[in-house]
Write a protein that holds these residues in place. Structure first.
Motif, mmCIF file in Angstrom:
data_model
loop_
_atom_site.group_PDB
_atom_site.id
_atom_site.type_symbol
_atom_site.label_atom_id
_atom_site.label_comp_id
_atom_site.label_asym_id
_atom_site.label_seq_id
_atom_site.Cartn_x
_atom_site.Cartn_y
_atom_site.Cartn_z
ATOM 1 N N ARG A 70 0.854 -1.192 0.000
ATOM 2 C CA ARG A 70 0.000 0.000 0.000
ATOM 3 C C ARG A 70 0.878 1.227 0.000
ATOM 4 N NH1 ARG A 70 -4.463 -1.405 4.650
ATOM 5 N NH2 ARG A 70 -5.173 -3.338 3.720
ATOM 6 N N LYS A 71 0.385 2.289 -0.572
ATOM 7 C CA LYS A 71 1.172 3.516 -0.689
ATOM 8 C C LYS A 71 1.636 4.025 0.673
ATOM 9 C CE LYS A 71 1.235 8.058 -2.753
ATOM 10 N NZ LYS A 71 0.515 9.029 -3.579
ATOM 11 N N LYS A 72 0.792 3.899 1.698
ATOM 12 C CA LYS A 72 1.175 4.386 3.024
ATOM 13 C C LYS A 72 2.322 3.580 3.624
ATOM 14 C CE LYS A 72 -2.318 1.885 5.692
ATOM 15 N NZ LYS A 72 -3.421 2.058 6.629
ATOM 16 N N TRP A 73 2.593 2.380 3.077
ATOM 17 C CA TRP A 73 3.699 1.547 3.543
ATOM 18 C C TRP A 73 4.950 1.717 2.688
ATOM 19 C CZ3 TRP A 73 0.180 -3.329 3.615
ATOM 20 C CH2 TRP A 73 -0.622 -3.305 4.753
ATOM 21 N N SER A 74 4.958 2.655 1.764
ATOM 22 C CA SER A 74 6.047 2.757 0.790
ATOM 23 C C SER A 74 7.428 2.916 1.436
ATOM 24 C CB SER A 74 5.793 3.915 -0.169
ATOM 25 O OG SER A 74 5.778 5.140 0.526
ATOM 26 N N LYS A 75 7.522 3.636 2.534
ATOM 27 C CA LYS A 75 8.821 3.863 3.177
ATOM 28 C C LYS A 75 9.186 2.783 4.181
ATOM 29 C CE LYS A 75 8.618 8.802 2.518
ATOM 30 N NZ LYS A 75 8.553 10.107 3.146
ATOM 31 N N VAL A 76 8.209 1.985 4.626
ATOM 32 C CA VAL A 76 8.462 0.984 5.666
ATOM 33 C C VAL A 76 8.050 -0.430 5.237
ATOM 34 C CG1 VAL A 76 8.316 2.631 7.582
ATOM 35 C CG2 VAL A 76 6.250 1.508 6.760
ATOM 36 N N TRP A 77 7.981 -0.690 3.954
ATOM 37 C CA TRP A 77 7.507 -1.983 3.455
ATOM 38 C C TRP A 77 8.289 -3.153 4.043
ATOM 39 C CZ3 TRP A 77 3.582 -4.486 1.872
ATOM 40 C CH2 TRP A 77 3.679 -5.652 1.121
ATOM 41 N N ASP A 78 9.585 -2.990 4.257
ATOM 42 C CA ASP A 78 10.395 -4.076 4.806
ATOM 43 C C ASP A 78 10.038 -4.402 6.256
ATOM 44 O OD1 ASP A 78 11.783 -4.330 2.437
ATOM 45 O OD2 ASP A 78 13.333 -2.911 3.054
#
Length: 54
Positions: free
Chosen positions: A26-34
């Motif tokens: 999801r876009k809101k997870w783009s910086k923390v996907w890992d």
């Protein structure tokens, strides 16, 4: 300059650590996907009690 849109079918997925269902980026997870491990708040809350395990 236009940004390319990514089709929903081509978004990355990974399994939830609790229920093992795949969930999609999801876009809101783009910086923390890992660091995202759970598909929902319910799985995050139930991670210790064995909720959803079969």
């Amino acid at each position: 300059m236009k940004k390319k849109r990514i089709e929903k079918a081509n978004l990355p997925t990974k399994p939830c650590t609790v229920c093992q269902r795949p969930f999609t980026w999801r876009k809101k997870w783009s910086k923390v996907w890992d660091q995202v491990l759970y598909c929902s708040d319910a799985c995050r809350r139930g991670r210790r009690g064995g909720f959803g395990r079969m």
